[in-house]
Scaffold this motif. Structure first.
Motif, mmCIF file in Angstrom:
data_model
loop_
_atom_site.group_PDB
_atom_site.id
_atom_site.type_symbol
_atom_site.label_atom_id
_atom_site.label_comp_id
_atom_site.label_asym_id
_atom_site.label_seq_id
_atom_site.Cartn_x
_atom_site.Cartn_y
_atom_site.Cartn_z
ATOM 1 N N VAL A 154 41.345 31.058 35.391
ATOM 2 C CA VAL A 154 41.544 32.507 35.536
ATOM 3 C C VAL A 154 41.074 32.918 36.925
ATOM 4 O O VAL A 154 39.869 33.021 37.182
ATOM 5 N N PHE A 179 46.709 34.452 33.422
ATOM 6 C CA PHE A 179 45.951 35.681 33.630
ATOM 7 C C PHE A 179 45.676 35.890 35.114
ATOM 8 O O PHE A 179 45.490 34.934 35.860
ATOM 9 N N HIS A 192 42.841 38.296 37.078
ATOM 10 C CA HIS A 192 41.717 39.232 36.967
ATOM 11 C C HIS A 192 41.713 40.085 38.230
ATOM 12 O O HIS A 192 41.705 39.559 39.343
ATOM 13 N N ARG A 225 52.283 37.869 33.735
ATOM 14 C CA ARG A 225 50.866 37.554 33.570
ATOM 15 C C ARG A 225 50.142 38.703 32.872
ATOM 16 O O ARG A 225 50.525 39.854 32.994
ATOM 17 N N LYS A 226 49.059 38.361 32.170
ATOM 18 C CA LYS A 226 48.206 39.382 31.589
ATOM 19 C C LYS A 226 47.103 39.739 32.567
ATOM 20 O O LYS A 226 46.674 38.909 33.378
ATOM 21 N N ILE A 262 43.259 41.249 33.520
ATOM 22 C CA ILE A 262 41.874 41.418 33.086
ATOM 23 C C ILE A 262 41.160 42.272 34.120
ATOM 24 O O ILE A 262 41.411 42.156 35.322
ATOM 25 N N THR A 273 45.346 46.035 29.339
ATOM 26 C CA THR A 273 44.415 45.270 30.147
ATOM 27 C C THR A 273 43.244 44.760 29.283
ATOM 28 O O THR A 273 42.639 45.529 28.529
#
Length: 858
Positions: A448, A492, A494, A520-521, A523, A535
Motif C-alpha cells: 500500500v 490501494f 493512500h 484503485r481504492k 485510504i 474512502t
C-alpha cells in the motif's frame, strides 16, 4: 579390580557424608590410576582444550561420549565431556576441571555403569548430589540439569550386566527427581520417551540394548532442546493459533522423504517449505504422490472445509504424517509459517492438531521512508519478518516534507537531490518499487503506497514550484497518480490528507475520484480531509467518528500504535493489551489495524530505526493481537492494568522467538514480568525536586513510608504523557510530589551486571532536548543499588536543545551502552526516586514523561 572399585566407592560415600556435614563442600581426592586408560586419555585432552565462555557441557559415560553434540545442535558452545565407561566417581574426580571454566550449563547423565559394577542406588545418588552441591558452591551461575538414566534392553543379549538393571534405574531416577528442588538442579526425565510397550529401550533407538543409534540422539536433542536454550517445553507459536491441541508422539523431520502436493497451484508453497527444510540442514523432495510407508508432509487445498476462511488453515501432525489443509494458497502459506515455528529444533515436531484463522483481515505495518530513506535490503528484512508472523499489509509512506522518494518519468525533478533535505538523491526507482511489490506478493502481503497530499508536501512544492492545492498543482498530482497507477499493480492508494489546512475543498474529492476511476481504492488518515464515503479511514488519534458512521465507512486502526513514541517495554505491554478498533474481531467495516513507524527525526544510519524503536517486539505483539482478536478496552500502559496472566504467557513466547529467530537482528526487549516494585508516596516536594524524604534518608526503614501499592514491570509509567486518555500507575497523580519505588534483585555470585536505566524515554519524532549534563533527567530522578547512588551517563550531547536534524545517539537506554552495576551475591536492594514538578512540558516537543525503567539485561 572389583576390590579397588569398592574401595573407591567407600571413600566417595564417606567423603559425601562428611562434605554435607561441613559448610564447605569438598570433593574426594582420588588417584588417576583408579580409572581406565581411556578415561585418562580423555581427561588429559579436556584439560588442554582452550577455556571458553558460555559453554554448555554434556557430561556422562559412553552414551554421552557417542554424540557429536556441537554438530547435533549446530552450536560450537556445546561441549562433549562424555567418557566411555565412566562412573559417578569418575565424574566427581573431574568435575573440578569443568567447574573452573564456569560453564553456562551442565547436563549430566551417569549411573548405568555404576549399577553394572554392583554399586547401590543410594551410593550413586549421593555421588550425583555431591556433584550438584559442588557446582552450586563453586559455580553458582552455572545451571545444572541432571538427566535420568536411560532405559536398557536385554533383547540383544549384550551388556548383560547393564541390561538387567531396569528396576534399579527406575529407583535412581525417582530419587534424583525427588532431590531436584532441594539441591538446586533441574531433573530431565528422558526414560519414558525411549521405552517400548514392555518398558525397555525401544529397538528403533539401539542395536545393543544399551547404546543409542542416530535416531536416539535426535530424540534426545528434541527433549533437551528447550533446556539447552531456556525455551518453553512446547514451541512458542506467534500468533498463537485459535485452536491448538498437543498430542503424544513426535514427527521425525529427518525421516521426511517428501512434500506431497497433487495441485500444481501449491508448487510455490511446497518450494518455500522445502527451503525451510534446507535452512534446517534437512533434505526432502517434492512429489505428487505418497510413497509406500513413507513419512511425509502433504499440502492440500480443500474449498469444502466448514468454517474455513481464505487465510485460515488446519494442520494435523502425527508420528508419520503432517497434513496441512486450507481453502487457498494464502491459507497454506500461513500454515507453513506455523510449521516453521514447530520445527524449531530441526529434529522433530511435537504431534498436534491446529485449526486457525485471523480475526482481522487487515494486519499492517507502516514504515516512513520519506523522512529517512531505507535500503531495499533493509526493507525486505522487515517484510520477511511480517510474513513470518502472518501480517499482510505493507504500508509504504514514501513522500514527505523532507523528500519525495518515488520516481516519476513525467516529473523527474521530484527526486532531484536539490529538492531533498535528507538522504539527498536517495529514492526508489520504478524497478525497485516493482521489486518490492513482487516481494510482498510472494509473501501474500499487499503493498500500500502512500503519496501524501495535500499536506506533508513541501518536497513537492520545492520541486514543482507550486502548491498541490493550486490549479496547476492539482493537475500535476493527477498526472502523478495516473502515471503511478499505470505503472504499478496495487489495489490501494493512500492519500494521507491529514495535518493540513484544506484551502481547496475540491482537492480531496477530485483526487479520490481520479484514483477510483483508475480502479484503485482510496485510504486517508482520520482526522483528515473531507473524504467521500468510499474512502477507507485510517485512525491516527482518538476519533469517535467511526462509532457514529454506522456501516457505511471502513476503518483501519492506528491509534496509539506509533512505535516511535513508545518505550520498548511499554510498547509490548500496550500493544498486546490493545483491542483493535474497539472490537473483539473484524467485520465488514472494521478491517483491522496498522502499526506505524515514524522516525521523524534524522537517523545516523538506517539500523537506528530498529535500534531506537521497538519495531520487531512491537510487530510480534501486534501480529498476535490482530490475528487472535480480543484485548482490553482502553489503552494499557502498565502490566498490572492489563491481562497479566495472558501477558506473562505471551512474553515467554516472545522471548523464545527473539532467541531463535532474531539472534542476528535488533530486538530491543527483555523479560520484565517478574519484576515487582513497591511504590511509596506521595511526598509533597513544594517544587523542590531535590528534596529528600524518608525512603531516601533512612534506606531500609519502611515504617511510615507511605506504601501505595505493588506494580509489575521493567518500565513503570507513573503518569502517562497522554493522561487522562491513558492510565498510569498512580490513580490521581498530583504535581510537585515525589515518589519512590523499591525492589530486590538476585545475583548468583558477586559481579558486574548490565542494566537498562531510564527516566524519560525520548520519542524519536519531535525535536526533544537531550538530558542535562549532570543528571538522568530534568526532574532530579535517581537510583540507588545497595545504598550506592548510580551515576547518570556522561551524555554525548548533554543539555543540547532539541534539533530534528541531529540524530539521537545515547539519549535512550535501548540504544546506549548499558549501565554497569556491581551486584553482591544474594539479594540486592534497588531504590528509585521519581520526583515531579509540573505535568506541563516547556513546549510540545518536550512532553513530561513521568516514568522509570530499571531492568537487568544479558
Amino acid at each position: 579390580m572389583r576390590i579397588a572399585v569398592k574401595i573407591v566407592f567407600l571413600i566417595i560415600i564417606l567423603s559425601s557424608v562428611l562434605a554435607q556435614a561441613q559448610t564447605q563442600i569438598r570433593l574426594p581426592n582420588l588417584s588417576d590410576s583408579l580409572f581406565s586408560t581411556y578415561y585418562q586419555q580423555r581427561v588429559s585432552h579436556f584439560k588442554l582444550l582452550p577455556a571458553t565462555k558460555n559453554d554448555i557441557v554434556f557430561i556422562g559415560n559412553s552414551i554421552t561420549d557417542g554424540a557429536e553434540w556441537s554438530e547435533l545442535f549446530a552450536d560450537i558452545n556445546i561441549k562433549n565431556r562424555g567418557i566411555s565407561g565412566d562412573i559417578s566417581a569418575g565424574v566427581l574426580h573431574r568435575i573440578g576441571d569443568i567447574g573452573k571454566q564456569k560453564p553456562k550449563k551442565v547436563f549430566l547423565l551417569i549411573g548405568v555403569n555404576d549399577l553394572a559394577k554392583g554399586i547401590s542406588t543410594d551410593s550413586i545418588v549421593k555421588n550425583i548430589l555431591l556433584v550438584a552441591s559442588w557446582i552450586k558452591q563453586e559455580s553458582p551461575s552455572s545451571k545444572l540439569f541432571i538427566q535420568s538414566i536411560l532405559p536398557v534392553s536385554d533383547r540383544f543379549k549384550k551388556f548383560e550386566g547393564h541390561t538387567n538393571k531396569t528396576d534399579s534405574i527406575l529407583k535412581v531416577n525417582s530419587k534424583l527427581n525427588s532431590f531436584a528442588s532441594g539441591y538446586g538442579y533441574t531433573f530431565i526425565n528422558l526414560f519414558p520417551f525411549f521405552i517400548n510397550q514392555q518398558g525397555k529401550l525401544n529397538e528403533k533407538f539401539t542395536n545393543d540394548g544399551l547404546h543409542l543409534l542416530g535416531e536416539g540422539y535426535l530424540l534426545w536433542k528434541h527433549i533437551v532442546f528447550p533446556y539447552v536454550y531456556d525455551l518453553q517445553a512446547k514451541p512458542s507459536l506467534i500468533p498463537l493459533p485459535q485452536q491448538l491441541t498437543w498430542n503424544n508422539g513426535f514427527f521425525p523431520l529427518y525421516k521426511c522423504h517428501s512434500i506431497m502436493v497433487t495441485d500444481n497451484a501449491l508448487m510455490k508453497e511446497a518450494e518455500k517449505l522445502k527451503a525451510i527444510f534446507t535452512e534446517k540442514g534437512l533434505q526432502t523432495s517434492i512429489s505428487n504422490k505418497a510413497g509406500k510407508d513413507e513419512t511425509d508432509i502433504e499440502l492440500r487445498l480443500n474449498a469444502q472445509v466448514p468454517g474455513m476462511t481464505d487465510e485460515g488453515y488446519a494442520m494435523n501432525v502425527s508420528e508419520n504424517k503432517i497434513l496441512l489443509t486450507a481453502k487457498t494458497t494464502h491459507g497454506i502459506f500461513n500454515g507453513i509459517q506455523t510449521l516453521r515455528q514447530l520445527m524449531r529444533d530441526g529434529a522433530m515436531i511435537d504431534a498436534c492438531d491446529i485449526t486457525d484463522h485471523p480475526t482481522f483481515s487487515w494486519r499492517g505495518y507502516m514504515i516512513d521512508v520519506g523522512r529517512n530513506y531505507m535500503s531495499m535490503k533493509f526493507l525486505k528484512e522487515q517484510i520477511d519478518v511480517m510474513a513470518m508472523y502472518k501480517m499482510n499489509v505493507f504500508h509504504f509512506h514514501a513522500t514527505e516534507d523532507i523528500a519525495w522518494r518515488l520516481a516519476s518519468k513525467q516529473y523527474p525533478q521530484l527526486t532531484a537531490p536539490e529538492n531533498m533535505l535528507r538522504n539527498k538523491g536517495m529514492y526508489y526507482t520504478e524497478t525497485e518499487i516493482k521489486e518490492l511489490i513482487t516481494f510482498c506478493k510472494e509473501r501474500y502481503i499487499t503493498f500500500v503506497p502512500e503519496i501524501d497530499m495535500p499536506g506533508h508536501s513541501a518536497a513537492f512544492k520545492r520541486a514543482m514550484k507550486t502548491d498541490m492545492q493550486s490549479d496547476s498543482g492539482m493537475l500535476m498530482v493527477k498526472n502523478i497518480l495516473k502515471e503511478f497507477c499505470a505503472t504499478y499493480d496495487v489495489p490501494f492508494i493512500h492519500i494521507g490528507a491529514d495535518e493540513v489546512k484544506i484551502t481547496s475543498k475540491n482537492f480531496v474529492p477530485e483526487m479520490t475520484a481520479c484514483i477510483e476511476s483508475l480502479g484503485r481504492k482510496v485510504i486517508g488518515w482520520q482526522p483528515g480531509g473531507n473524504f467521500t464515503g468510499s474512502t477507507i479511514r485510517q485512525l491516527w488519534m482518538d476519533d469517535n467518528a467511526h462509532h457514529a458512521s454506522g456501516n457505511e465507512v471502513q476503518y483501519i486502526d492506528s491509534r496509539h500504535l506509533y512505535l516511535n513514541h513508545m518505550d520498548p517495554l511499554e510498547a509490548v505491554t500496550t500493544i498486546f493489551n490493545r483491542r483493535i478498533a474497539d472490537k473483539e474481531k473484524g467485520d465488514a467495516t472494521t478491517l483491522g489495524g496498522t502499526i506505524c513507524m515514524w522516525p521523524d527525526r534524522a537517523v545516523g544510519k538506517e539500523e537506528d530505526v530498529l535500534q531506537m524503536n521497538p519495531v520487531y517486539p512491537g510487530v510480534l505483539a501486534f501480529a498476535e493481537r490482530c490475528w487472535r482478536g480480543g484485548g482490553r478496552s482502553g489503552w494499557v500502559a502498565n502490566i498490572d492494568d492489563g491481562d497479566k496472566k495472558q501477558f506473562i504467557d505471551f512474553e515467554g513466547r516472545l522471548l523464545e522467538n527473539k532467541k531463535i529467530y532474531f539472534n542476528d537482528k535488533i530486538f530491543n526487549y527483555v523479560k520484565q514480568s517478574d519484576i515487582v516494585w513497591k511504590l511509596y508516596g506521595p511526598y509533597d516536594n513544594g517544587g523542590d525536586l531535590a528534596k529528600q524524604f524518608l525512603p531516601e534518608t533512612k534506606k531500609g526503614d519502611k515504617a511510615n513510608s507511605k506504601f501505595y501499592k505493588e506494580v509489575t514491570g521493567g518500565t513503570i509509567v507513573l503518569r502517562h504523557w497522554w493522561a487522562p486518555l491513558i492510565k498510569g500507575a498512580i490513580e490521581n497523580p498530583k504535581d510537585s510530589t515525589t515518589w519512590y519505588a523499591t525492589t530486590s534483585i538476585w545475583a548468583d555470585e558477586d559481579g558486574v551486571k548490565n542494566f537498562w536505566i531510564g527516566f524519560n524515554n525520548i520519542s524519536r519524532s519531535p525535536a526533544t532536548d537531550s538530558p542535562p549534563l549532570d543528571g538522568w533527567d530534568t526532574k532530579n530522578s535517581a537510583v540507588w543499588v545497595n545504598g550506592k547512588l548510580i551515576a547518570s551517563p556522561v551524555w554525548l550531547r548533554g543539555g543540547q536543545k532539541g534539533n530534528s536534524e541531529i540524530p539521537l545517539n545515547d539519549e535512550g537506554y535501548e540504544y546506549r551502552s548499558p549501565t554497569k552495576i556491581y551486584l553482591r551475591k544474594g539479594w540486592n536492594d534497588v531504590l528509585i526516586k521519581a520526583p515531579i514538578g509540573s505535568f506541563k512540558g516547556k513546549d510540545w516537543q518536550n512532553p513530561v514523561k513521568w516514568m522509570f525503567t530499571f531492568v537487568e539485561i544479558n
